[in-house]
Design a protein around this motif. Structure first.
Motif, PDB file in Angstrom:
ATOM      1  N   LEU A  26      13.326   7.023  -6.872  1.00  0.00           N
ATOM      2  CA  LEU A  26      11.934   7.269  -7.245  1.00  0.00           C
ATOM      3  C   LEU A  26      11.637   8.770  -7.300  1.00  0.00           C
ATOM      4  CD1 LEU A  26      10.157   4.509  -5.107  1.00  0.00           C
ATOM      5  CD2 LEU A  26      10.449   4.519  -7.591  1.00  0.00           C
ATOM      6  N   ILE A  27      12.170   9.505  -6.325  1.00  0.00           N
ATOM      7  CA  ILE A  27      11.934  10.952  -6.306  1.00  0.00           C
ATOM      8  C   ILE A  27      12.562  11.613  -7.530  1.00  0.00           C
ATOM      9  CG2 ILE A  27      12.478  13.088  -5.067  1.00  0.00           C
ATOM     10  CD1 ILE A  27      12.257  11.433  -2.465  1.00  0.00           C
ATOM     11  N   PHE A  28      13.775  11.150  -7.883  1.00  0.00           N
ATOM     12  CA  PHE A  28      14.431  11.693  -9.070  1.00  0.00           C
ATOM     13  C   PHE A  28      13.625  11.429 -10.340  1.00  0.00           C
ATOM     14  CE2 PHE A  28      18.607  11.992  -6.819  1.00  0.00           C
ATOM     15  CZ  PHE A  28      18.870  13.326  -7.147  1.00  0.00           C
ATOM     16  N   HIS A  29      12.846  10.336 -10.320  1.00  0.00           N
ATOM     17  CA  HIS A  29      12.038   9.982 -11.485  1.00  0.00           C
ATOM     18  C   HIS A  29      10.581  10.407 -11.305  1.00  0.00           C
ATOM     19  CE1 HIS A  29      15.601   7.516 -12.266  1.00  0.00           C
ATOM     20  NE2 HIS A  29      15.181   7.446 -13.545  1.00  0.00           N
ATOM     21  N   ASP A  30      10.377  11.434 -10.455  1.00  0.00           N
ATOM     22  CA  ASP A  30       9.077  12.086 -10.293  1.00  0.00           C
ATOM     23  C   ASP A  30       7.978  11.154  -9.772  1.00  0.00           C
ATOM     24  OD1 ASP A  30      10.128  14.497 -11.239  1.00  0.00           O
ATOM     25  OD2 ASP A  30       9.785  13.862 -13.335  1.00  0.00           O
ATOM     26  N   VAL A  31       8.394  10.110  -9.040  1.00  0.00           N
ATOM     27  CA  VAL A  31       7.389   9.261  -8.379  1.00  0.00           C
ATOM     28  C   VAL A  31       7.143   9.863  -7.006  1.00  0.00           C
ATOM     29  CG1 VAL A  31       6.867   6.981  -7.463  1.00  0.00           C
ATOM     30  CG2 VAL A  31       8.160   7.203  -9.601  1.00  0.00           C
ATOM     31  N   PRO A  32       5.886  10.221  -6.679  1.00  0.00           N
ATOM     32  CA  PRO A  32       5.619  10.901  -5.401  1.00  0.00           C
ATOM     33  C   PRO A  32       5.872   9.981  -4.198  1.00  0.00           C
ATOM     34  CG  PRO A  32       3.560  10.350  -6.504  1.00  0.00           C
ATOM     35  CD  PRO A  32       4.649  10.028  -7.490  1.00  0.00           C
ATOM     36  N   VAL A  33       6.858  10.332  -3.398  1.00  0.00           N
ATOM     37  CA  VAL A  33       7.172   9.582  -2.178  1.00  0.00           C
ATOM     38  C   VAL A  33       7.384  10.604  -1.065  1.00  0.00           C
ATOM     39  CG1 VAL A  33       8.749   8.009  -1.019  1.00  0.00           C
ATOM     40  CG2 VAL A  33       8.297   7.736  -3.465  1.00  0.00           C
ATOM     41  N   VAL A  57       0.839  -1.208   0.000  1.00  0.00           N
ATOM     42  CA  VAL A  57       0.000   0.000   0.000  1.00  0.00           C
ATOM     43  C   VAL A  57       0.870   1.253   0.000  1.00  0.00           C
ATOM     44  CG1 VAL A  57      -1.641   1.345   1.377  1.00  0.00           C
ATOM     45  CG2 VAL A  57      -1.962  -1.131   1.098  1.00  0.00           C
ATOM     46  N   LEU A  58       1.971   1.186   0.744  1.00  0.00           N
ATOM     47  CA  LEU A  58       2.843   2.355   0.835  1.00  0.00           C
ATOM     48  C   LEU A  58       3.647   2.565  -0.456  1.00  0.00           C
ATOM     49  CD1 LEU A  58       4.119   1.835   4.496  1.00  0.00           C
ATOM     50  CD2 LEU A  58       2.655   3.706   3.697  1.00  0.00           C
ATOM     51  N   SER A  59       4.243   1.474  -0.964  1.00  0.00           N
ATOM     52  CA  SER A  59       5.025   1.596  -2.205  1.00  0.00           C
ATOM     53  C   SER A  59       5.345   0.216  -2.746  1.00  0.00           C
ATOM     54  CB  SER A  59       6.332   2.365  -1.951  1.00  0.00           C
ATOM     55  OG  SER A  59       7.145   2.333  -3.102  1.00  0.00           O
ATOM     56  N   TRP A  60       4.713  -0.116  -3.872  1.00  0.00           N
ATOM     57  CA  TRP A  60       4.967  -1.437  -4.435  1.00  0.00           C
ATOM     58  C   TRP A  60       6.396  -1.541  -4.985  1.00  0.00           C
ATOM     59  CZ3 TRP A  60       6.391  -1.862  -9.505  1.00  0.00           C
ATOM     60  CH2 TRP A  60       6.118  -0.782 -10.366  1.00  0.00           C
ATOM     61  N   GLN A  61       6.966  -0.405  -5.426  1.00  0.00           N
ATOM     62  CA  GLN A  61       8.324  -0.449  -5.969  1.00  0.00           C
ATOM     63  C   GLN A  61       9.335  -0.811  -4.873  1.00  0.00           C
ATOM     64  OE1 GLN A  61       6.249   2.149  -6.181  1.00  0.00           O
ATOM     65  NE2 GLN A  61       6.245   3.101  -8.230  1.00  0.00           N
ATOM     66  N   MET A  62       9.216  -0.164  -3.713  1.00  0.00           N
ATOM     67  CA  MET A  62      10.146  -0.468  -2.630  1.00  0.00           C
ATOM     68  C   MET A  62       9.915  -1.868  -2.056  1.00  0.00           C
ATOM     69  SD  MET A  62      10.617   3.169  -0.559  1.00  0.00           S
ATOM     70  CE  MET A  62       8.872   3.521  -0.306  1.00  0.00           C
TER      71      MET A  62
END
Length: 626
Positions: free
Chosen positions: A303-310, A190-195
């Protein structure tokens, strides 16, 4: 041949070759079919408590993952609300208060859960121990003559005790940790599937490694229990009164210490191996899971560098959830290892539980009839010990005889002729190989064993008394006996005057195996115990052969009194003790070669006459110095 070969510790001293063979045979746990389902059956009577436990575990595990999610809200709404405003104290207080309440609820549930799991686990363990003890009580005499007492004790104490922790903690640990891991995994998604992908990518490798480590630990656990069995056997043999006396008599204390030291070194080595097995595995797992938060920070930056909101709250919450994943996951891996290890112990326990007693009541077994009570008949009885080599000669070879109710019958003959075996077959301590033993005109195999034993009293050469008072030893034959009954039995056994001369009288503690009493005193207490039982048939297995002349005379008078009015079967070494017998059977090489009264057998000038003449001549030879 004596009844299976006695000896110290229930099985005698075993050679190093036998020990090596035993260890080789037990290098791995016995293969028990459906082991896991049988372990599950142990918990069946506690289904209700287990359901409540599982429900509490589920609630507790669910609660445990909520605070990290509230942590995210505390950061993103309370400490750092949108728009750069000051911290929202009311929201922060509400979130912190909720977390505190959840932690209190989780702690309370944990106490209840621990109580239930401890109660269920220890109850199952206790019932398993009683079940094993009861099953061993049902085993035939031959099982105990070929198995060390210490090995049996080890199964009851070490093996059952070894699974205690698993029984107490498995359910709550497996269910709780599984739910926690799943809930934490869902929260991470729920928080971040990528991480989440980064955090769990190597978990399958850890599971495979854990299975390999578990197999190694199971093999070591089996060897450890075998070593404990050997140590228990050595302790039981050497620290008993008989063992200490033997060691001191032959100045072998150092040899016994050396034997114990050698097995103790083996035990230490196995314990270290068992504790160290998997430690590198858990160290690597711990490092791997501890490094993940640092990796998460790098992934978050990417992720932040790639504009993914975290958000900062998401990162803090994710690392908090991942940290809460560490301990349950480690717990699951440890429980999995413990389960694999405990399977070896359960297998050893079920191996004994699966033993089928060779002597058991028939489905239609009936009680002993009173009509012909006291009549004993052997009909072409052949007996061979079950563990004897197939090509070895039978111990008894087709013997037949009949003893009338109230008759005094004696069995005499050379050592190893089979006399004691005859006395073991009457109460069905062994079963015949062919032919039949009849008691009160019924085949003993068709009678209830409890009823058969209830009609028979046995006084053996090796009297066994418990480490208890004289009164308690006497009441073993009749638990509800009154003091007057004890005194009457003791007077009949010529031991009452001796007992009352002790400072504590009938409350005198006799010591282990009755070693505080003399041989004659022990025998007369044993006779009093049998008289208290008041059996229809009395079996005397060389009851005076180990006594001195004075003690023999006292014991013989007690035996003569005990034999009055009941069928008596006497296994005799000293022929002088059976000259008044109604019938004497002479046994030689497993056959009855002569029968008759003392006078008749002397007139026959056969085996009995020669044995009697030899004993008479030996008794007439004066001792050196007289």
């Amino acid at each position: 041949m004596r009844g299976g070969g006695g000896g110290r510790g229930g099985g005698g001293r075993v050679s190093s070759g036998d020990i090596s063979a035993q260890k080789a045979a037990n290098a791995e746990a016995p293969r028990i079919p459906n082991l896991l389902s049988r372990i599950g059956e142990l918990f069946r009577p506690y289904r209700g408590q287990l359901i409540v436990t599982i429900a509490l575990v589920l609630v507790s595990a669910g609660i445990s993952v909520i605070p990290p999610l509230l942590t995210q809200q505390a950061f993103d709404r309370g400490l750092f609300p949108p728009g750069g405003a000051r911290p929202d104290v009311p929201v922060l207080l509400a979130l912190v208060g909720t977390m505190v309440l959840l932690w209190l609820a989780s702690a309370g549930i944990g106490v209840g859960q621990t109580y239930l799991t401890a109660r269920v686990g220890n109850s199952v363990m206790g019932e398993l121990r009683i079940r094993l003890f009861s099953h061993l009580q049902a085993m035939e005499l031959g099982f105990f003559t070929r198995t060390k007492t210490g090995v049996i004790q080890s199964r009851l104490q070490n093996d059952v005790g070894g699974v205690a922790g698993v029984l107490s903690n498995t359910i709550s640990s497996v269910v709780g940790n599984t739910v926690t891991v799943i809930a934490a995994f869902v929260a991470m998604l729920v928080l971040s599937w990528q991480m989440t992908i980064v955090a769990v990518v190597l978990l399958p490798v850890l599971v495979i490694a854990q299975r390999r480590v578990g197999q190694v630990r199971a093999r070591i656990a089996t060897k450890t229990q075998e070593s404990l069995s050997e140590m228990t056997a050595i302790t039981q043999e050497t620290l008993s009164v008989s063992g200490i006396l033997l060691a001191k008599s032959f100045n072998q204390q150092n040899a016994e210490i050396g034997r114990y030291e050698a097995e103790n070194r083996n035990q230490i080595s196995l314990q270290i191996r068992q504790q160290m097995s998997g430690q590198w595995f858990f160290a690597i797992v711990s490092v791997f899971l501890s490094v993940i938060p640092a990796v998460i920070y790098l992934v978050a930056a990417w992720l932040i560098f790639h504009d993914v909101p975290v958000s900062a709250g998401t990162i803090v919450a994710f690392t908090t959830v991942q940290a809460r994943l560490l301990f349950p996951l480690m717990g699951l891996l440890r429980v999995a290892l413990d389960l694999q290890t405990s399977q070896a112990l359960f297998a050893r326990i079920f191996e004994y539980l699966d033993l089928v007693p060779r002597i058991a009541d028939a489905p239609d077994a009936r009680p002993v009839r009173s009509r012909e009570l006291g009549r004993v008949r052997f009909d072409e009885v052949v007996f061979r010990y079950p563990d004897a080599p197939p090509d070895s000669p039978a111990t008894l070879k087709g013997i037949s005889f009949e003893i009338e109710p109230g008759q005094y019958a004696a069995f005499v003959g050379p050592s190893g002729a089979g006399k004691t075996t005859v006395s073991y077959l009457v109460p069905r301590l062994h079963d015949v190989s062919s032919g039949a033993v009849l008691f009160a005109e019924d085949d003993v195999r068709e009678l209830r064993h409890e009823s058969l034993i209830g009609a028979i009293g046995i006084v053996s050469q090796e009297t066994y008394l418990f480490h208890a008072t004289i009164a308690e030893n006497l009441r073993y034959a009749k638990p509800g006996a009154s003091d007057d009954e004890l005194i009457a039995a003791a007077k009949s056994a010529n031991i009452h005057d001796t007992i009352v001369s002790f400072p504590d009288g009938y409350d005198t503690v006799v010591g282990e195996r009755g070693y505080r009493l003399s041989g004659g005193e022990k025998q007369r207490v044993a006779i009093a115990r049998v008289l208290l039982k008041d059996p229809a048939v009395l079996i005397l297995d060389e009851a005076t052969s180990a006594l001195d002349t004075v003690s023999e005379r006292l014991v013989q008078r007690a035996l003569d009194r005990a034999a009055r009015g009941r069928t008596t079967i006497a296994i005799a070494h000293r022929l002088s003790t059976v000259v008044a017998a109604d019938v004497i059977f002479v046994v030689e090489a497993g056959r009855i070669v002569e029968r008759g009264t003392h006078a008749e057998l002397l007139r026959n000038d056969g085996v009995y006459s020669k044995l009697f003449a030899e004993q008479l001549a030996a008794a007439a030879i004066p001792e050196f110095g007289d």
